[in-house]
Design an enzyme around this catalytic site. Structure first.
Site, PDB file in Angstrom:
ATOM      1  N   VAL A   1       1.186  -1.395   0.190  1.00  0.00           N
ATOM      2  CA  VAL A   1       0.250   0.010  -0.668  1.00  0.00           C
ATOM      3  C   VAL A   1       0.967   1.329  -0.279  1.00  0.00           C
ATOM      4  O   VAL A   1       0.809   1.568   1.475  1.00  0.00           O
ATOM      5  CB  VAL A   1      -0.591   0.179   1.340  1.00  0.00           C
ATOM      6  CG1 VAL A   1      -1.747   1.407   0.823  1.00  0.00           C
ATOM      7  CG2 VAL A   1      -2.284  -1.298   1.373  1.00  0.00           C
ATOM      8  N   PRO A   2       1.394   1.476  -0.980  1.00  0.00           N
ATOM      9  CA  PRO A   2       2.758   2.815  -0.794  1.00  0.00           C
ATOM     10  C   PRO A   2       1.544   3.711  -0.690  1.00  0.00           C
ATOM     11  O   PRO A   2       0.542   4.099  -1.096  1.00  0.00           O
ATOM     12  CB  PRO A   2       2.679   2.457  -2.187  1.00  0.00           C
ATOM     13  CG  PRO A   2       2.302   1.730  -3.958  1.00  0.00           C
ATOM     14  CD  PRO A   2       1.191   0.776  -2.655  1.00  0.00           C
ATOM     15  N   HIS A   3       2.173   4.706  -0.084  1.00  0.00           N
ATOM     16  CA  HIS A   3       1.601   6.376   0.031  1.00  0.00           C
ATOM     17  C   HIS A   3       2.067   7.064   0.014  1.00  0.00           C
ATOM     18  O   HIS A   3       3.394   6.944   0.800  1.00  0.00           O
ATOM     19  CB  HIS A   3       0.552   6.027   0.709  1.00  0.00           C
ATOM     20  CG  HIS A   3       0.876   5.892   2.299  1.00  0.00           C
ATOM     21  ND1 HIS A   3       1.255   4.341   2.271  1.00  0.00           N
ATOM     22  CD2 HIS A   3       1.173   6.410   3.079  1.00  0.00           C
ATOM     23  CE1 HIS A   3       1.883   4.562   3.391  1.00  0.00           C
ATOM     24  NE2 HIS A   3       1.838   5.220   4.472  1.00  0.00           N
ATOM     25  N   ALA A   4       2.141   8.455   0.449  1.00  0.00           N
ATOM     26  CA  ALA A   4       2.808   9.151   0.860  1.00  0.00           C
ATOM     27  C   ALA A   4       1.834  10.609   1.616  1.00  0.00           C
ATOM     28  O   ALA A   4       1.085   9.890   2.411  1.00  0.00           O
ATOM     29  CB  ALA A   4       3.874  10.426  -0.610  1.00  0.00           C
TER      30      ALA A   4
ATOM     31  N   LEU B   1      -2.175   4.401  -1.982  1.00  0.00           N
ATOM     32  CA  LEU B   1      -3.171   5.296  -1.756  1.00  0.00           C
ATOM     33  C   LEU B   1      -2.857   6.890  -1.709  1.00  0.00           C
ATOM     34  O   LEU B   1      -1.693   7.231  -1.096  1.00  0.00           O
ATOM     35  CB  LEU B   1      -3.006   4.853  -0.359  1.00  0.00           C
ATOM     36  CG  LEU B   1      -3.426   5.242   1.060  1.00  0.00           C
ATOM     37  CD1 LEU B   1      -4.852   5.061   1.380  1.00  0.00           C
ATOM     38  CD2 LEU B   1      -2.358   5.517   2.929  1.00  0.00           C
TER      39      LEU B   1
END
Length: 149
Positions: free
Chosen positions: A62-65, A101
């Site tokens: 679930v990559p996000h920043a 995400l």
């Protein structure tokens, strides 16, 4: 909030690296104007600097920043990889399912993560998503899980 609408789902996507997988999920978010291009780059940079902390379950990332990195709207995109990719997580590699995400605030970040957790709580849902062969299959899995789009 955009939670896995059909236009933000990509199935059988070929990539050769974790960075490509993250960008693929980010491309879907950017195309639907839920993030800026700077957010997508921040997702990649978070992986490079912090490692595979967002590989949350076996085969699932679930990559996000951060919201301030260019999140415009809360959303989740989905990329099923054609072949699994090693992200460097000690127990949850290799990864096949990428959920990009985007959250416009910390509160929305928690809310959208809770919704995703409810979807992925059933291991059979994860397996079905790995086996799906088209966007319609993914949409049916989401609907059967009781999650609204």
């Amino acid at each position: 909030m955009k939670f896995l609408p059909e236009e933000m789902i990509n199935v059988q996507h070929p990539v050769s690296s974790p960075e490509e997988a993250i960008r693929a999920a980010g491309d879907l978010l950017e195309k639907e104007k839920t993030i800026s291009s700077s957010y997508k780059q921040a997702m990649v940079e978070a992986y490079i600097s912090q490692g595979a902390y967002f590989v949350l379950a076996p085969g699932v990332a679930v990559p996000h920043a951060r919201p301030q990195d260019g999140a415009l709207e809360s959303a989740i995109s989905f990329v099923q990889l054609e072949e699994p990719v090693v992200f460097g997580h000690s127990t949850n590699d290799p990864v096949t399912l990428i959920f990009g995400l985007s959250a416009a605030s910390n509160d929305e970040h928690l809310h959208i993560l809770q919704k995703l957790t409810m979807l992925l709580n059933d291991p059979s849902t994860i397996e079905q998503m790995k086996e799906a062969r088209n966007v319609q299959d993914i949409t049916k899995i989401i609907q059967r899980s009781g999650m609204k789009k």
